[in-house]
Design a protein around this motif. Structure first.
Motif, PDB file in Angstrom:
ATOM      1  N   ALA A 105      52.362  16.404  31.869  1.00  9.77           N
ATOM      2  CA  ALA A 105      50.945  16.042  31.801  1.00  9.77           C
ATOM      3  C   ALA A 105      50.767  14.617  31.298  1.00  9.77           C
ATOM      4  CB  ALA A 105      50.195  17.025  30.907  1.00  9.77           C
ATOM      5  N   SER A 106      51.602  14.207  30.338  1.00  9.77           N
ATOM      6  CA  SER A 106      51.485  12.837  29.807  1.00  9.77           C
ATOM      7  C   SER A 106      51.833  11.803  30.866  1.00  9.77           C
ATOM      8  CB  SER A 106      52.375  12.665  28.576  1.00  9.77           C
ATOM      9  OG  SER A 106      53.749  12.613  28.919  1.00  9.77           O
ATOM     10  N   GLN A 107      52.798  12.129  31.721  1.00 11.29           N
ATOM     11  CA  GLN A 107      53.135  11.208  32.802  1.00 11.29           C
ATOM     12  C   GLN A 107      52.014  11.157  33.838  1.00 11.29           C
ATOM     13  OE1 GLN A 107      55.946   9.200  32.343  1.00 11.29           O
ATOM     14  NE2 GLN A 107      55.580  10.316  30.419  1.00 11.29           N
ATOM     15  N   GLY A 108      51.346  12.280  34.016  1.00  9.30           N
ATOM     16  CA  GLY A 108      50.171  12.279  34.884  1.00  9.30           C
ATOM     17  C   GLY A 108      49.075  11.388  34.338  1.00  9.30           C
ATOM     18  N   ILE A 109      48.830  11.460  33.034  1.00  9.02           N
ATOM     19  CA  ILE A 109      47.840  10.594  32.405  1.00  9.02           C
ATOM     20  C   ILE A 109      48.232   9.128  32.586  1.00  9.02           C
ATOM     21  CG2 ILE A 109      47.018   9.806  30.134  1.00  9.02           C
ATOM     22  CD1 ILE A 109      45.423  12.142  31.109  1.00  9.02           C
ATOM     23  N   ALA A 110      49.516   8.808  32.397  1.00  2.98           N
ATOM     24  CA  ALA A 110      49.980   7.431  32.577  1.00  2.98           C
ATOM     25  C   ALA A 110      49.687   6.940  33.989  1.00  2.98           C
ATOM     26  CB  ALA A 110      51.476   7.343  32.276  1.00  2.98           C
ATOM     27  N   SER A 111      49.898   7.802  34.979  1.00  5.89           N
ATOM     28  CA  SER A 111      49.616   7.428  36.364  1.00  5.89           C
ATOM     29  C   SER A 111      48.127   7.161  36.578  1.00  5.89           C
ATOM     30  CB  SER A 111      50.090   8.545  37.295  1.00  5.89           C
ATOM     31  OG  SER A 111      49.893   8.204  38.642  1.00  5.89           O
ATOM     32  N   PRO A 128      37.958  -1.940  32.977  1.00  2.78           N
ATOM     33  CA  PRO A 128      37.415  -1.262  31.788  1.00  2.78           C
ATOM     34  C   PRO A 128      38.504  -0.799  30.830  1.00  2.78           C
ATOM     35  CG  PRO A 128      37.408   0.227  33.658  1.00  2.78           C
ATOM     36  CD  PRO A 128      37.816  -1.119  34.188  1.00  2.78           C
ATOM     37  N   PRO A 129      38.225  -0.828  29.533  1.00  2.00           N
ATOM     38  CA  PRO A 129      39.133  -0.185  28.585  1.00  2.00           C
ATOM     39  C   PRO A 129      39.153   1.313  28.833  1.00  2.00           C
ATOM     40  CG  PRO A 129      37.096  -0.810  27.493  1.00  2.00           C
ATOM     41  CD  PRO A 129      37.040  -1.391  28.876  1.00  2.00           C
ATOM     42  N   ILE A 130      40.219   1.943  28.394  1.00  5.64           N
ATOM     43  CA  ILE A 130      40.421   3.376  28.648  1.00  5.64           C
ATOM     44  C   ILE A 130      40.652   4.100  27.329  1.00  5.64           C
ATOM     45  CG2 ILE A 130      41.866   5.101  29.808  1.00  5.64           C
ATOM     46  CD1 ILE A 130      42.677   2.780  31.758  1.00  5.64           C
ATOM     47  N   LEU A 131      39.976   5.217  27.170  1.00  3.37           N
ATOM     48  CA  LEU A 131      40.166   6.100  26.025  1.00  3.37           C
ATOM     49  C   LEU A 131      40.682   7.436  26.546  1.00  3.37           C
ATOM     50  CD1 LEU A 131      39.875   7.064  23.090  1.00  3.37           C
ATOM     51  CD2 LEU A 131      37.433   7.432  23.536  1.00  3.37           C
ATOM     52  N   LEU A 170      51.181   2.154  26.795  1.00  2.00           N
ATOM     53  CA  LEU A 170      50.271   1.530  27.750  1.00  2.00           C
ATOM     54  C   LEU A 170      49.152   0.736  27.082  1.00  2.00           C
ATOM     55  CD1 LEU A 170      49.935   4.445  30.333  1.00  2.00           C
ATOM     56  CD2 LEU A 170      51.431   2.450  30.440  1.00  2.00           C
ATOM     57  N   ASP A 171      49.135   0.725  25.761  1.00  2.00           N
ATOM     58  CA  ASP A 171      48.138  -0.032  25.009  1.00  2.00           C
ATOM     59  C   ASP A 171      46.716   0.397  25.375  1.00  2.00           C
ATOM     60  OD1 ASP A 171      47.236  -1.866  23.126  1.00  2.00           O
ATOM     61  OD2 ASP A 171      47.121  -3.511  24.580  1.00  2.00           O
ATOM     62  N   CYS A 172      46.488   1.700  25.330  1.00  2.00           N
ATOM     63  CA  CYS A 172      45.117   2.193  25.497  1.00  2.00           C
ATOM     64  C   CYS A 172      44.793   3.142  24.343  1.00  2.00           C
ATOM     65  CB  CYS A 172      44.900   2.860  26.854  1.00  2.00           C
ATOM     66  SG  CYS A 172      45.942   4.265  27.215  1.00  2.00           S
ATOM     67  N   ALA A 173      43.520   3.339  24.108  1.00  2.00           N
ATOM     68  CA  ALA A 173      43.071   4.119  22.958  1.00  2.00           C
ATOM     69  C   ALA A 173      43.331   5.606  23.177  1.00  2.00           C
ATOM     70  CB  ALA A 173      41.595   3.878  22.714  1.00  2.00           C
ATOM     71  N   PHE A 174      43.504   6.316  22.084  1.00  2.00           N
ATOM     72  CA  PHE A 174      43.820   7.740  22.138  1.00  2.00           C
ATOM     73  C   PHE A 174      43.037   8.491  21.060  1.00  2.00           C
ATOM     74  CE2 PHE A 174      46.308  11.176  20.136  1.00  2.00           C
ATOM     75  CZ  PHE A 174      46.304  12.082  21.190  1.00  2.00           C
ATOM     76  N   PHE A 175      42.640   9.715  21.414  1.00  2.00           N
ATOM     77  CA  PHE A 175      42.011  10.598  20.437  1.00  2.00           C
ATOM     78  C   PHE A 175      42.462  12.026  20.705  1.00  2.00           C
ATOM     79  CE2 PHE A 175      38.526  13.394  19.016  1.00  2.00           C
ATOM     80  CZ  PHE A 175      38.586  13.098  17.658  1.00  2.00           C
TER      81      PHE A 175
END
Length: 213
Positions: A105-111, A128-131, A170-175
């Motif tokens: 699933a994490s690799q899917g998110i990266a894609s 756009p920035p991504i969260l 990937l230098d994007c925000a996470f929550f």
């Protein structure tokens, strides 16, 4: 007016656990987030693109169009300029017809992040920035969706950590949504109305930092 795209599945669509009914906009977490931001003086519009059964990048063998990769770049093109894209996907990657783990699933998110960043937006429009939001852990599934999600509570183990690692790369925000809400005890997967409210208010606080003054 700032535009925020929420790209997600039934957890954000607002399905009422163990039914096929939907919470109204103001009770779904994207709506609660928009209302809270507006009350803080932010001129925002939340665009909900939330499809029941949507995976990250995987196909549903029974229903077409549930691959989140399909048409994502065009969604970005359609709705640009965007101030923020929020991705909250992954729960459906663990349905019983899949043998996926949190890593898959994490690799899917990266894609999906790569697709957003390479979308064919018009010249001069911002990327756009991504969260990325990790959905809360799945509980033992119950009710109507129990056969569909059989075993998902084990397969989703470590999802938030896997997403956090990808977001650092990937230098994007996470929550981690699981830090503030939990899946419904009615069906084990979706969010009850009170949890939508909690998540919406928390996301308003997080999103506020992304929006220009």
């Amino acid at each position: 007016m700032q535009h925020i795209l929420v790209y997600s599945d039934s957890l954000s669509w607002g399905i009422i656990p163990d039914t096929r009914q939907r919470l109204p906009f103001e009770q779904r977490w994207p709506g609660a987030m928009e209302i809270a931001l507006s009350q803080q003086g932010r001129a925002v519009r939340v665009i909900e693109d939330c499809l029941n059964g949507r995976r990250t990048v995987f196909e549903d063998p029974f229903k077409p169009g549930r691959n989140g990769q399909q048409s994502l770049a065009q969604r970005i093109e359609i709705h640009s300029p965007l101030s923020l894209v929020i991705l909250m996907l992954g729960s459906n990657d663990f349905q019983s017809m899949h043998a996926h783990t949190a890593w898959h699933a994490s690799q899917g998110i990266a894609s999906l992040v790569h697709s957003i960043r390479s979308a064919p937006i018009e010249p001069g429009m911002p990327v756009p920035p991504i969260l990325v939001i990790a959905p809360p852990p799945i509980l033992p599934p119950k009710g109507l969706i129990a056969p569909k999600f059989k075993g998902a509570e084990a397969k989703c183990t470590g999802l938030a950590d896997a997403y956090a690692a990808v977001c650092r790369q990937l230098d994007c925000a996470f929550f981690d949504a699981g830090s503030v809400v939990s899946a419904s005890h009615i069906d084990g997967v979706h969010l009850d109305a009170d949890q939508h409210s909690v998540l919406g208010l928390e996301m308003a606080r997080k999103v506020n930092a992304f929006l220009p003054e």
